[in-house]
Each structure stands twice: as C-alpha cells, then as structure tokens.
Scaffold this active site. Structure first.
Site, mmCIF file in Angstrom:
data_model
loop_
_atom_site.group_PDB
_atom_site.id
_atom_site.type_symbol
_atom_site.label_atom_id
_atom_site.label_comp_id
_atom_site.label_asym_id
_atom_site.label_seq_id
_atom_site.Cartn_x
_atom_site.Cartn_y
_atom_site.Cartn_z
ATOM 1 N N LYS A 150 27.557 81.233 30.348
ATOM 2 C CA LYS A 150 28.998 81.161 29.461
ATOM 3 C C LYS A 150 28.922 80.494 28.399
ATOM 4 O O LYS A 150 28.264 79.073 28.076
ATOM 5 C CB LYS A 150 29.956 80.366 30.483
ATOM 6 C CG LYS A 150 30.960 81.081 31.120
ATOM 7 C CD LYS A 150 31.842 80.271 31.812
ATOM 8 C CE LYS A 150 32.993 80.741 32.262
ATOM 9 N NZ LYS A 150 33.744 80.019 33.372
HETATM 10 C C1 E4P Z 1 37.091 80.735 33.575
HETATM 11 O O1 E4P Z 1 35.903 81.318 34.014
HETATM 12 C C2 E4P Z 1 37.451 79.296 33.657
HETATM 13 O O2 E4P Z 1 36.612 78.769 34.571
HETATM 14 C C3 E4P Z 1 38.760 79.260 34.230
HETATM 15 O O3 E4P Z 1 39.427 80.364 34.749
HETATM 16 C C4 E4P Z 1 39.612 78.367 33.539
HETATM 17 O O4 E4P Z 1 40.862 78.045 34.056
HETATM 18 P P1 E4P Z 1 41.824 76.782 34.038
HETATM 19 O O5 E4P Z 1 42.616 77.187 32.953
HETATM 20 O O6 E4P Z 1 42.627 76.479 35.335
HETATM 21 O O7 E4P Z 1 40.913 75.540 33.758
#
Ligand code: E4P
Length: 212
Positions: free
Chosen positions: A83
């Site tokens: 990521k």
């Molecule tokens: C995506 O890969 C993120 O880990 C996640 O969906 C972020 O979500 P949040 O906005 O609930 O932190």
C-alpha cells in the site's frame, strides 16, 4: 465482487476466512497499531491464513525509502501487496515497484484524478475511500463509479477497492455498481450474515419440528 477483510486482527481473519468467502485482506498502520507484535510477523501470519492478496502499508513518505520498505515487506510472502499513499513520491515509488513486479495498492484515493494517476503509474489496485468522503458530506461512491467507468473505457487492468466501508449498505452499493473488490471491516461482515427474520425462521422451524 471479491471480498476482503479490512483488519490486522488474526482472530477476526481466522473467523471470516473460515466462512470460505474471503479473497484477501487489507491492513493499514492504524489497524496494525491496534495489534500486539511485530508488523512483519503479523503480515506473515495473515498471509499464511489467507493465501490471497494481503495489503501492508509503507510508513515512509519519500520515494527511495518507500521502495526499500516495499521490497522488505514484499519478501515476506508472494501474497503481499504494497500500500502506497497517493502522493507524487507515491507515484514514483509505484512506477519503480511496478518495474520490479511488486504489486501496489494505491491508497488514500479521494478523487478520480488521483486514481487515474495511480493507474498510470502502474498500481494493481486503487483504494477509493468512500466512507471518509461520506463523513464530510461528499458522496464517496461517485469516485468509485468514475474509476470503474474510466477503467472500462480505457481497458486498464487495475482493480478498484471500495474502501472505508461504514455499513452494510456500502457493501450492497459496491456490488451493484460493479466494484472489483470491497474491503470490509469485521463488524460489518458480521452484520452482513445477520437478519432477524433468519433467526426467527430457524427458531420457528425447530419449534414446529419438535411439536410434530
Ligand atoms: C483501506 O484499505 C483502509 O484500510 C480502510 O478501508 C480505511 O477505512 P477507515 O476510513 O474506516 O479508516
């Protein structure tokens, strides 16, 4: 649509993987911070359970350090996807990692234009954060729809991840608009399987059978 679990918690991953419907896992530094233990060990354990794409995020912000971190994470398992945040350095790192066949999940994407740049840099996945846009009164689903449209139009092979899911309705929306993937928090997965009429139905069937 592929279903990913958005967590770094091993028990939660074991539970949902046991349902036989789990295609992958996404983590991020906030999710990892909730767990005890070493980042890389947790990632390895997740990969051993899931055997599908498992996203681990770099903490560096500068291109060369991102690439170095990504190489290290990627050596943990063939299932690791890196990521990378959607920044100028993130694009440069993505381009480099793409040339090394290290799959990238471009994260923190909040507009179709950001997503387009990620796709052009060679990201394998684009994480479109729907819930965080909804939170500020901006319909996050529009970005996913735009990204799906441009991927179809130009025949890119990048997959869109409907991320930052807040409720089961987001999962339904992701599925009907044709999102390639939805990454779902554990508590939402639990809500997906539940329906009060299912519980009432089971109870009634068993009662009727006992009273025959
Ligand atoms: C995506 O890969 C993120 O880990 C996640 O969906 C972020 O979500 P949040 O906005 O609930 O932190």
């Amino acid at each position: 649509m592929k279903l990913y679990l958005d967590t770094a918690n091993i028990e939660q991953i074991r539970e949902i993987a046991g349902w036989g419907i789990l295609d992958g896992v996404t983590t991020n530094p906030s999710l990892m911070a909730k767990e005890k233990g070493d980042y890389k060990k947790i990632l390895k354990e997740i990969c051993d359970i899931v055997k599908g794409p498992v996203s681990g995020e770099v903490l560096s912000l500068e291109k060369d350090s991102m690439v170095e971190e990504a190489r290290e994470l990627s050596s943990i398992s063939e299932h690791v996807v890196i990521k990378i945040p959607c920044t100028a350095d993130g694009l440069k790192a993505t381009r480099q990692l793409n040339s090394e066949n290290i799959p990238v999940n471009m994260t923190l994407v909040f507009s179709a234009n950001q997503g387009l740049l990620g796709i052009k840099a060679g990201a394998r996945y684009i994480s479109s954060f729907v819930g965080r846009l909804d939170d500020i009164g901006n319909p996050g689903i529009n970005v996913v729809e735009d990204l799906l449209a441009l991927i179809n139009l130009y025949r890119y092979d990048t997959e869109v991840i409907f991320a930052s899911i807040r409720h089961p309705e987001h999962v339904r929306q992701a599925a009907i608009i044709g999102s390639h993937i939805a990454t779902i928090p554990y508590n939402i997965f639990i809500q997906l399987i539940k329906h009060p009429l299912t519980d009432v139905g089971i109870e009634r069937f068993l009662k009727d059978w006992q009273n025959k």
